[in-house]
Motif scaffolding. Structure first.
Motif, PDB file in Angstrom:
ATOM      1  N   SER A  98       0.094  -0.961   0.305  1.00  0.00           N
ATOM      2  CA  SER A  98       0.089  -0.021   0.191  1.00  0.00           C
ATOM      3  C   SER A  98       0.373   1.492  -0.299  1.00  0.00           C
ATOM      4  N   TYR A  99       2.333   1.118   0.517  1.00  0.00           N
ATOM      5  CA  TYR A  99       3.285   2.600   0.551  1.00  0.00           C
ATOM      6  C   TYR A  99       3.657   2.056  -1.217  1.00  0.00           C
ATOM      7  N   ARG A 100       4.176   1.265  -1.370  1.00  0.00           N
ATOM      8  CA  ARG A 100       4.963   1.567  -2.847  1.00  0.00           C
ATOM      9  C   ARG A 100       4.315   1.405  -3.900  1.00  0.00           C
ATOM     10  N   GLY A 101       2.838   1.032  -3.937  1.00  0.00           N
ATOM     11  CA  GLY A 101       2.636   0.397  -4.967  1.00  0.00           C
ATOM     12  C   GLY A 101       2.587  -1.188  -5.180  1.00  0.00           C
ATOM     13  N   ALA A 102       2.557  -1.131  -6.795  1.00  0.00           N
ATOM     14  CA  ALA A 102       2.693  -2.786  -6.668  1.00  0.00           C
ATOM     15  C   ALA A 102       4.055  -2.783  -7.840  1.00  0.00           C
ATOM     16  N   ILE A 103       5.114  -3.994  -6.804  1.00  0.00           N
ATOM     17  CA  ILE A 103       6.248  -4.733  -6.819  1.00  0.00           C
ATOM     18  C   ILE A 103       6.143  -5.983  -7.862  1.00  0.00           C
ATOM     19  N   PRO A 104       7.026  -5.910  -9.037  1.00  0.00           N
ATOM     20  CA  PRO A 104       6.862  -6.334  -9.869  1.00  0.00           C
ATOM     21  C   PRO A 104       8.604  -7.164  -9.301  1.00  0.00           C
ATOM     22  N   TYR A 105       7.855  -8.945  -9.257  1.00  0.00           N
ATOM     23  CA  TYR A 105       9.303  -9.770  -9.255  1.00  0.00           C
ATOM     24  C   TYR A 105       9.874 -10.402 -10.718  1.00  0.00           C
ATOM     25  N   ILE A 106      11.479 -10.486 -10.573  1.00  0.00           N
ATOM     26  CA  ILE A 106      11.554 -10.008 -12.268  1.00  0.00           C
ATOM     27  C   ILE A 106      12.653 -11.181 -11.969  1.00  0.00           C
ATOM     28  N   ARG A 107      13.112 -11.838 -13.480  1.00  0.00           N
ATOM     29  CA  ARG A 107      13.926 -12.684 -13.625  1.00  0.00           C
ATOM     30  C   ARG A 107      14.126 -11.897 -14.818  1.00  0.00           C
ATOM     31  N   ILE A 108      15.884 -11.154 -14.251  1.00  0.00           N
ATOM     32  CA  ILE A 108      16.607 -10.773 -14.932  1.00  0.00           C
ATOM     33  C   ILE A 108      17.066 -11.181 -16.927  1.00  0.00           C
ATOM     34  N   VAL A 109      16.433 -11.518 -17.363  1.00  0.00           N
ATOM     35  CA  VAL A 109      16.476 -11.800 -19.080  1.00  0.00           C
ATOM     36  C   VAL A 109      18.138 -11.771 -19.776  1.00  0.00           C
ATOM     37  N   GLU A 110      18.174 -10.697 -19.756  1.00  0.00           N
ATOM     38  CA  GLU A 110      18.841  -9.517 -20.544  1.00  0.00           C
ATOM     39  C   GLU A 110      19.319  -8.639 -20.088  1.00  0.00           C
ATOM     40  N   GLY A 111      20.692  -7.974 -20.081  1.00  0.00           N
ATOM     41  CA  GLY A 111      20.592  -6.042 -19.881  1.00  0.00           C
ATOM     42  C   GLY A 111      20.359  -6.332 -17.765  1.00  0.00           C
TER      43      GLY A 111
ATOM     44  N   ARG B 282       1.214   2.894  -8.853  1.00  0.00           N
ATOM     45  CA  ARG B 282      -0.320   2.790  -8.606  1.00  0.00           C
ATOM     46  C   ARG B 282      -1.364   1.919  -9.327  1.00  0.00           C
ATOM     47  N   ASN B 283      -1.431   1.826 -10.975  1.00  0.00           N
ATOM     48  CA  ASN B 283      -2.166   1.862 -11.000  1.00  0.00           C
ATOM     49  C   ASN B 283      -1.785  -0.094 -10.722  1.00  0.00           C
ATOM     50  N   VAL B 284      -2.770  -0.610 -10.468  1.00  0.00           N
ATOM     51  CA  VAL B 284      -1.867  -2.699 -10.821  1.00  0.00           C
ATOM     52  C   VAL B 284      -2.314  -2.826 -12.181  1.00  0.00           C
ATOM     53  N   LYS B 285      -2.882  -2.066 -12.214  1.00  0.00           N
ATOM     54  CA  LYS B 285      -3.464  -3.213 -14.668  1.00  0.00           C
ATOM     55  C   LYS B 285      -1.609  -2.865 -15.536  1.00  0.00           C
ATOM     56  N   ASP B 286      -0.829  -1.446 -14.472  1.00  0.00           N
ATOM     57  CA  ASP B 286       0.198  -1.406 -15.139  1.00  0.00           C
ATOM     58  C   ASP B 286       0.904  -3.024 -15.164  1.00  0.00           C
TER      59      ASP B 286
ATOM     60  N   ASP C 178     -17.260  -1.968  -4.725  1.00  0.00           N
ATOM     61  CA  ASP C 178     -17.065  -0.970  -5.508  1.00  0.00           C
ATOM     62  C   ASP C 178     -15.076  -1.782  -4.544  1.00  0.00           C
ATOM     63  N   SER C 179     -15.247  -2.055  -3.210  1.00  0.00           N
ATOM     64  CA  SER C 179     -14.002  -2.446  -2.061  1.00  0.00           C
ATOM     65  C   SER C 179     -14.143  -3.896  -2.891  1.00  0.00           C
ATOM     66  N   LEU C 180     -14.859  -4.831  -3.552  1.00  0.00           N
ATOM     67  CA  LEU C 180     -14.712  -5.815  -3.430  1.00  0.00           C
ATOM     68  C   LEU C 180     -14.097  -5.929  -4.956  1.00  0.00           C
ATOM     69  N   ARG C 181     -13.687  -4.759  -5.959  1.00  0.00           N
ATOM     70  CA  ARG C 181     -13.742  -4.807  -7.474  1.00  0.00           C
ATOM     71  C   ARG C 181     -12.154  -4.381  -7.262  1.00  0.00           C
ATOM     72  N   ASP C 182     -12.121  -3.415  -6.145  1.00  0.00           N
ATOM     73  CA  ASP C 182     -10.831  -3.345  -5.417  1.00  0.00           C
ATOM     74  C   ASP C 182      -9.762  -4.624  -5.393  1.00  0.00           C
ATOM     75  N   ALA C 183     -10.912  -5.323  -4.397  1.00  0.00           N
ATOM     76  CA  ALA C 183     -10.035  -6.391  -3.753  1.00  0.00           C
ATOM     77  C   ALA C 183      -9.135  -7.312  -4.588  1.00  0.00           C
ATOM     78  N   LEU C 184     -10.364  -7.626  -5.462  1.00  0.00           N
ATOM     79  CA  LEU C 184     -10.188  -9.236  -6.864  1.00  0.00           C
ATOM     80  C   LEU C 184      -8.768  -8.384  -7.704  1.00  0.00           C
ATOM     81  N   GLU C 185      -9.010  -6.959  -8.224  1.00  0.00           N
ATOM     82  CA  GLU C 185      -8.127  -6.159  -8.699  1.00  0.00           C
ATOM     83  C   GLU C 185      -6.345  -6.526  -8.024  1.00  0.00           C
ATOM     84  N   LYS C 186      -6.570  -6.043  -7.036  1.00  0.00           N
ATOM     85  CA  LYS C 186      -4.831  -6.821  -5.907  1.00  0.00           C
ATOM     86  C   LYS C 186      -4.773  -7.703  -6.420  1.00  0.00           C
ATOM     87  N   LEU C 187      -5.639  -8.818  -6.013  1.00  0.00           N
ATOM     88  CA  LEU C 187      -5.589 -10.072  -6.187  1.00  0.00           C
ATOM     89  C   LEU C 187      -5.350 -10.563  -7.573  1.00  0.00           C
TER      90      LEU C 187
END
Ligand SMILES: Nc1nc2c(ncn2[C@@H]2O[C@H](COP(=O)(O)OP(=O)(O)OP(=O)(O)O)[C@@H](O)[C@H]2O)c(=O)[nH]1
Ligand code: SF4
Ligand SMILES: [Mg+2]
Lengths: 447, 601
Positions: free
Chosen positions: B205-218, B266-270, B311-320
């Motif tokens: 909730s503080y830092r937004g969406a955090i992707p876990y990544i495997r660097i393949v190149e670069g 901020r936008n989890v869809k990104d 609306d809270s349900l929609r938010d929660a589903l998006e986050k999950l």
């Protein structure tokens, strides 16, 4: 009726039944005003508009506080001892305690009285109710001391109702005479059933013959305001057995009868049996028939139902309990006793050692102190008041809270009305015939 | 940044409960990632639900430092995966971030259905597989039999399989050595434009969406501008880091490494799992292959008890959905339940977990409707329509026929239960495919089965008829026509849409009876008689009545303990709140799932 604790000064004595006779016989001149009797319905409908002595303009919390302390109140004293525990009992009562321990408890009670009286300055009590447990397990001398302490720390209003609960197996003539002499003018006998098999199954310590013996002794000691407690819906009890019990009770011609439907509580031997499916309860349908049967038989015998479980000959309703149902002020003394005072509710410690410990360091032995919101007070006024056949006085509600119950609970009242569970009549909101056995379904809407 | 030669990326795969997470504990402990004091059992199972149920639900990545016997220090990136069939997708995502896999097999149980399923997945990804025979401390462990099974059934060389006990720690060092020796280091040009695969992400909730990544190149570091190739969204990186298992910032992540980045997204869809992150200033030409889209197998309706919470349900589903790409949802309206979402899941456990996470982590109160598979309806005019909601089924006169999804189910069982298993499969409209003796003791049966049966009660039945010894894996195969009907439930003479189900015609009567009976038990008495009926079209096939409540009143005074009375009433009120008013009847939440439960009694 309300007047019993609010208007006592101005007009109340005239309202209340003949508590005098007992005292006269008992030679208690201080309480000996001779009082005319009035039928219960009259009392209720003639209750003045302001139930608690404050008017529309006064805030229920602000002004009420000061008024309440000046107004009369009810005093409850809990005696948490029994000879043995009944199988269905979840009252706070400890079986098999020694006389010394009980005497020590009485000393604690006096300590508490001193603290409570000093803290709230409540003035004389309009009603005193010694309940339990089994108050009559205490020897007469302890009970006399307690009543003397009540007089010392609180005092009793003129014509105060003073009740003691008694187990038919724990009374004798001397004790009853002593109680009457000490000013007790109402006796509530825990009869529960007349059938020895049922009494044994319930784990009661008394038998049928004890009931008759206690009854005789009580009348002889001068008690002319006696209640009999009965229970229906007992395991193995059928309709005939219940009818017979009612008829026997009526034949004794007590002034008051309370007919409770058995409540099986989880943490009791019967609760455990019921959970295991081993308790032959009569079931809802039969219970309902039993309830209606009680109402009919008692009505025919001249007992007017004034509350869900309570029936009285004219003028003999329990003023102390009315305080609860009218959501009035009361102070509870003793382990597990509950109080309602100045917009707050609390309960004393149930465990004797905690109760004692608090008092020995001069602290009030209270736990679960709760300051009620106006909304909670309204809810309580509704669900307690609706227990009365007379229902809730809507004008009194408005005076007390400054709003109309029908506004606060518009939707709920509308629904319940349409479901045929409540009705409004002469400015009072009450349960209908249909609503009476479904009272909880009604009450819950006001929560 | 570690030199690639000293990096090993691997995951731990196995059948459910064979000891993956416990083995991970030993590896963490041995390499000193956690001190004994910090250690708890299955330390990587961090979700409350995981701890409660003792199973892994989410993949979990962690970086270890290991000084090998060759004297060199290696960075090991471990990913612990779930074993349950519903979460196979988590496994396949993890595999894409690794070069090797530890295949854990329980020394007492041997190879089970998901052992095989996960091995095949790993082989598809060309991973180096190191078999580990775990739980050799158990008195009934048979490591040699299991070794043979690995060779015979999977066809892997098991001569170097490591005998281990994740409980006692036996074999831990051998496993670490094998990882270093046998799993190839990652390759990938560190000077090329950035290509990082998002294999998971979480929402903070503080830092937004955090992707876990495997660097393949670069490579990537703080201050870089990055772009998500699928969405085109661009961000400035404000932190890169690794899991130790606690998140710890590092300066750079370079090809071959596994970690996370934070960029105030901020936008989890990104950030979409499977997407490729590249550099905005020097973008790569093509994204990585990403993940195959997974299709949900079961759908159900999720409705907030309190309609204000839509609306809270929609938010929660998006986050999950952020870290669970297999979760699908779209708005749904029910006459009985109001506004909610039709949600797609990989299986029943998945559904249950999501529902519980929504309730616990997001404080929502939900009503779940009975799960349904996706039916294919062929209309009389030849049009084909997919229906995942019984209420959406066209009128019978417009239906030419209905097809239902079939799976190929692999059931492994000790041979003495072959009879009961075959019987069960018959009852459930299964078609026998073949039977293989895996060893003298164990048999693999293959059946085509309607998916609907699997989600209904097949698994429970299988467990109970084989005393828990059988395991099941399945894969959707296609659609087949079937005699299906829609069964409606009427409560107080009104159809409750949320209770309708699609069922095989020959099972309708039985199911209707059971369901109506179950509802009679679940729905509390009302102030009037409530008839409950099951009907196909206008034909009522089962009926029960809930008699009106006749008496509910508190008797005693309790010495003025009004608080106690109020509390009792409050409790009653709470109970009422958890019910849904449908017409004039109050129906508890569980009732909407009753369909599922009836087969189990
Ligand atoms: N005796 C013994 N028990 C073990 C061993 N390894 C794991 N267990 C037990 O097996 C059970 C399952 O272990 P987990 O580590 O949660 O298994 P898992 O493979 O991670 O399970 P999922 O993630 O749900 O698929 C737990 O009760 C462990 O304590 C072992 O070597 N010996
Ligand atoms: S006598 Fe009354 S308080 Fe005592 S155990 Fe029996 S029911 Fe309970
Ligand atoms: Mg695990």
């Amino acid at each position: 009726m309300v007047a019993g604790f609010v208007f006592a000064r101005s007009m109340a004595l005239a309202e209340w039944p003949n508590v005098s006779a007992v005292r006269l016989k008992a030679g208690f001149p201080a309480y000996s005003a001779s009082l005319p009797q009035r039928p219960a319905s009259d009392l209720l409908s003639s209750a003045p508009p302001s139930l608690f002595g404050f008017t529309k303009a006064t805030s229920p919390l602000g002004e009420a506080r000061s008024l309440q302390t000046k107004a009369s109140h009810a005093l409850y004293i809990h005696i948490p001892f029994c000879i043995r525990k009944c199988h269905y009992c979840d009252f706070v009562s400890y079986p098999g305690r020694s006389p010394a321990e009980m005497a020590a408890y009485c000393t604690d009670l006096e300590r508490e009285m001193a603290l409570v009286a000093g803290k709230w300055l409540p003035g004389p009590a309009a009603t005193v109710y010694i309940g339990g447990g089994t108050p009559t397990v205490l020897p007469a001398c302890n009970l006399e001391q307690l009543l003397a302490a009540v007089d010392r720390f609180f005092g009793r209003r003129q014509g105060a109702e003073v009740t003691i609960e008694a187990n038919p197996g724990t009374v004798d003539g001397a004790k009853l005479r002593a109680l009457a002499a000490a000013g007790v003018n109402r006796l509530s006998l825990g009869v529960q059933a007349f059938d020895d098999d049922l009494l044994r199954a319930m784990g009661r310590i008394h038998r049928r013959r004890d009931i008759y013996r206690a009854w005789e002794l009580a009348r002889r000691a001068g008690f002319n305001n006696v209640n009999l407690d009965l229970i229906f819906g007992l395991p193995g009890q059928d309709l005939d057995a219940w009818r017979a019990a009612l008829k026997e009770a009526v034949a004794l011609q007590p002034e008051h009868i309370a007919a409770y439907s058995l409540q099986v509580e989880e943490d009791t031997p019967w609760g455990r049996l019921a959970a295991a499916g081993d308790l032959p309860l009569p079931g809802e349908e039969l219970e309902l028939v039993m309830y209606q049967e009680a109402r009919q038989i008692l009505a025919a015998a001249g007992y007017k139902q004034y509350e869900i479980s309570n029936f009285a000959r004219p003028g003999y309703h329990c003023r102390h309990n009315l305080t609860y149902w009218l959501n009035g002020p009361y102070l509870g003394l003793g382990a597990a006793a509950a109080s309602h005072w100045q917009g707050r509710r609390w309960r004393n410690y149930s465990e004797l050692h905690r109760y004692r410990h608090a008092l020995s360091s001069s602290r009030l032995p209270r736990e679960e102190i709760e300051t009620l919101t106006p909304r909670q007070q309204m809810a309580e006024t509704m669900f307690m008041g609706l227990r009365l056949m007379a229902g809730v006085d809507l004008e009194a509600f408005r005076q007390r809270f400054g709003v109309d119950a029908c506004t606060v609970y518009a939707r709920e009242i509308e629904c319940l009305y349409r479901a045929g569970l409540i009705e409004e009549k002469d400015g009072r909101l009450k349960l209908t015939e249909k609503g009476l056995p479904l009272a909880n379904e009604v009450f819950v809407e006001f929560i | 940044m570690t030199e690639q030669n000293y990096i090993r990326n691997f995951c731990i795969i196995a059948h459910i409960d064979h000891g993956k997470s416990t083995l991970a504990d030993r590896l963490l402990e041995y390499t000193g990632a956690l001190s004994k004091r910090e250690m708890v059992d299955q330390v990587l199972d961090t979700l409350e639900l995981e701890r409660e149920r003792g199973i892994t639900i989410k993949l979990q990545a962690v970086r270890l430092h290991y000084r090998s016997r060759d004297g060199k220090e290696y960075v090991l990136n471990l990913i612990d995966t779930p074993g349950h069939v519903d979460f196979t997708y988590e496994v396949s995502r993890s595999l894409a971030a690794c070069e090797g896999a530890l295949l854990v097999v329980d020394a007492a149980q041997g190879i089970e259905a998901q052992t095989l399923a996960n091995v095949y997945l790993a082989l598809e990804h060309n991973l180096e597989i190191i078999p580990v025979i775990n739980k050799i401390d158990l008195p009934n462990a048979e490591p040699e039999r299991v070794r043979r099974e690995i060779e015979d059934i999977i066809g892997l060389d098991a001569s170097e399989a490591i005998l281990a006990s994740a409980k006692t720690g036996v074999g831990t060092e051998a496993i670490l050595e094998a990882i270093v020796r046998r799993i190839p280091p990652p390759r990938g040009d560190r000077e090329a434009p950035l290509k990082a695969l998002i294999f998971d992400s979480i929402f903070d909730s503080y830092r937004g969406a955090i992707p876990y990544i495997r660097i393949v190149e670069g490579r990537v570091q703080k201050g870089d501008r990055i772009r998500f190739m699928a969405t085109g969204a661009e961000f400035e990186v404000n932190e890169v880091g690794v899991f130790t298992p606690a998140p710890r910032p590092v300066i750079t992540l370079a090809a071959g490494e596994v970690g996370f980045l934070s960029a105030s997204i901020r936008n989890v869809k990104d950030t979409r799992v499977g997407d490729t992150i590249t550099s905005a200033t020097r973008p790569a030409k093509n994204p990585l292959p990403g993940y195959r889209k997974v299709m949900p197998m079961v759908y159900c309706g999720l409705f907030p008890v309190d309609s204000e919470e839509f609306d809270s349900l929609r938010d929660a589903l998006e986050k999950l959905q952020l870290n669970d790409a297999s979760l699908r949802f779209e708005p749904e309206t029910s006459v009985a339940l109001g506004f909610g979402f039709r949600c797609g899941f990989l299986g029943l456990l998945h559904m249950e977990i999501i529902q519980e996470r929504l309730e616990r982590e997001y404080g929502l109160e939900l009503i779940t409707t009975a799960p349904s598979v996706v039916y294919r309806v062929v209309r009389t005019d030849g049009q084909v329509e997919e229906v995942d909601n019984p209420t959406a089924l066209p009128a019978p006169n417009m239906i030419d026929h209905i097809e239902e999804p079939y799976v190929e189910a692999t059931i492994m069982t000790p041979k003495e239960y072959v009879g009961p298993v075959m019987e069960l499969c018959q009852e459930k409209h299964g078609t026998f495919l073949n039977m293989d003796y895996l060893s003298e003791q164990r048999v693999a049966l293959k059946y085509d089965l309607p998916l609907a049966e699997i989600i209904y009660d097949f698994f429970d039945q299988l467990k109970s008829r084989t005393r828990g010894y059988a395991s099941l894996d399945y894969e959707v195969k296609g659609y087949r026509p079937a005699e299906l009907v829609k069964m409606d439930i009427l409560i107080n003479n009104e159809v409750v849409d949320a209770l309708s189900v699609i069922t095989h015609r020959d099972q309708a009567y039985h199911r209707g009876r059971a369901l109506v009976e179950r509802l009679r038990q679940l729905i509390p008495r009302q102030l009037f008689d409530v008839p409950i009926q099951a009907a196909i079209g206008s034909r009522v096939i089962a009926r029960e009545t809930i008699p009106a409540m006749r008496k509910n009143v508190l008797a005693k005074c309790y010495g003025g303990d009004v608080t106690r009375k109020r509390k009792l009433l409050e409790k009653q009120k709470e109970g009422k709140k958890r019910m849904k008013q449908v017409g004039t009847v109050e129906i508890p939440q569980e009732a909407f799932m009753a369909v599922l439960k009836v087969g189990k009694s």
